[in-house]
Design an enzyme around this catalytic site. Sequence first.
Site, mmCIF file in Angstrom:
data_model
loop_
_atom_site.group_PDB
_atom_site.id
_atom_site.type_symbol
_atom_site.label_atom_id
_atom_site.label_comp_id
_atom_site.label_asym_id
_atom_site.label_seq_id
_atom_site.Cartn_x
_atom_site.Cartn_y
_atom_site.Cartn_z
ATOM 1 N N GLU A 50 70.648 56.352 41.240
ATOM 2 C CA GLU A 50 70.547 56.488 39.782
ATOM 3 C C GLU A 50 69.206 57.148 39.516
ATOM 4 O OE1 GLU A 50 71.241 52.916 37.461
ATOM 5 O OE2 GLU A 50 72.835 52.262 38.808
ATOM 6 N N TYR A 106 64.216 55.940 37.688
ATOM 7 C CA TYR A 106 64.291 56.551 36.350
ATOM 8 C C TYR A 106 62.925 57.069 35.931
ATOM 9 C CZ TYR A 106 68.996 54.739 35.643
ATOM 10 O OH TYR A 106 70.347 54.497 35.740
ATOM 11 N N GLU A 120 71.548 46.917 42.228
ATOM 12 C CA GLU A 120 70.301 46.300 41.745
ATOM 13 C C GLU A 120 70.351 44.788 41.971
ATOM 14 O OE1 GLU A 120 69.121 47.725 37.845
ATOM 15 O OE2 GLU A 120 68.860 49.751 38.610
HETATM 16 O O1 AHR Z 1 72.193 53.331 34.115
HETATM 17 C C1 AHR Z 1 71.957 52.233 33.317
HETATM 18 C C2 AHR Z 1 71.552 50.986 34.107
HETATM 19 O O2 AHR Z 1 70.335 51.238 34.753
HETATM 20 C C3 AHR Z 1 72.460 50.600 35.228
HETATM 21 O O3 AHR Z 1 73.517 49.814 34.783
HETATM 22 C C4 AHR Z 1 71.579 49.834 36.138
HETATM 23 O O4 AHR Z 1 71.965 49.928 37.484
HETATM 24 C C5 AHR Z 1 70.204 50.428 35.876
HETATM 25 O O5 AHR Z 1 69.269 49.455 35.646
#
Ligand code: AHR
Length: 519
Positions: free
Chosen positions: A324, A273, A206
């Site tokens: 992620e 996410y 990131e």
């Molecule tokens: O998974 C939690 C956080 O989410 C990680 O550290 C980061 O890469 C993302 O923003």
Amino acid sequence: MSKKISRRSFAEKTAAITLASLLPRSVFADSSSPQRVVVHGDSELGVVRPEFHGHFAEHLGSCVYGGLWVGKGSPVPNVEGYRKAAVEYLATLGVPVLRWPGGCFADDYHWRDGIGPASKRPRRVNIHWGGYVEDNSFGTHEFIGLCRKIGAEPYFAGNVGSGSPEELRDWIEYCNFPSGSTLADERAANGSPEPFCVRYWGVGNESWGCGGAMRPEEYAEAYRRFSVYLREFGGTKPFLVASGPNGNDERWTRPFMEGLRWERPDGISMHYYSGGGTRSTQFTVEEMKKQLSSFALVEKAVVQQRALLDGFQRGSEVGLIVDEWGVWDQMVEEEEKRFGRLWQQSTMRSAVAAGLGLNLFNRQADKIYMCNIAQMVNVLQSLLLTDGPEGQHCVRTTTYYAYELFKPHRSKTALRVETSDTSPLGLSVSASKSDQDLVLSFVNPQHDADMQVDCSLRNLSVTEGSARILHDNDLNAYNGFDNPDRVTPKQHPVTVEGSRIRLELPSLSVATVTLRRKT
Ligand code: AHR
């Protein structure tokens, strides 16, 4: 305007509910909607790389310390310091690849802090996740040890934000050079004469945010400079993963790619996410729908980011990595205090989310290289949960079981599927085949509609099959410490007639059918 409910309609409704709860669900033919699915046996998409089922473990809350690693002297049952139950569950599931040590943590991690005698390692403040002190007892050797115990390929996320090309280059030499250099000999002196042969190396995490707050042009410059020094040592060619976009953000990917010259990273790390505005165990139907609908956007992001990369000269050489992903619900302060930062329960809804994700990865098998769920233990959509760092309990979550159901797809060839309803909350399907088997996975994300699945196979026929299902009527059902087996996969009836497969899919369920192909 409030709607008046008449006595009669209320009475009718009550009678129907009472009758429904007494009779088997299948009697209610009108509560099930027929869903037509076509699997194209000759339309091959690509291999379902086992790496689609990869994981991520960060120094965050009780993921590493207290989750995976309890230390050798711990009262928690352990094998050489690793939590015994966690190692056993993960080894049984099979973990193709494991990314470590972050996340945000990676760009503030200096690998030399985590080697040598544990008692001499420095104590450092974890600035990203609450300012607590870590003793660095879990470092490079301990991570490699964990990977070996659970059969995972290690994936190191390197520090670009607060590190230097020299530091990252040295970590690679330390891990991979066989012997004779000062760093390789130091590794041997620290107990590992054989090189670790680590292939996967993240070049920052990131970098647009916690990894250095760079603009894409700046990161392209940093990537170019770092990558010059990240070399093959001792025959292990590093697979370099560049920091990619937040979701489907082409304003990151495009200028980054434009900022490169001839360099092409082996992979680019997209993070996606699926947020939720509610606590994990208190989701409303509306909140659930909102969250689950976002998986259609993840799929769109995969398609669009792939197309964007492919538009660059030699862009198709860059593997798209969903590095992620998973559901990120609202945290409960009390739980975070007791169990660790970003500790989140995994419910039936979470398992449905996992199923939607894993299905879309299969469907886009030709466009993706690897996918790592966030995270492995005690953080966000985890596969295992413990009752805090010192807790003796370790439960397999609903997400663990969703992964278990998708395991038969690994290394098979994904096939094109068609469904009658392609809306974000319609039936989700994926298929893969080997010479012997055909594997189909179905997800019903509806909370109130059972589905009758009628699946035709084109250019493929099968002889017999069996199905397993993960299901609970309650979207907030979970495997708690006092009820660890509340939601577990069960055998499920499936009808197989040549090239026609039929099964009932109750609302909120994830099912996998494994069929024997006719040879
Ligand atoms: O998974 C939690 C956080 O989410 C990680 O550290 C980061 O890469 C993302 O923003």
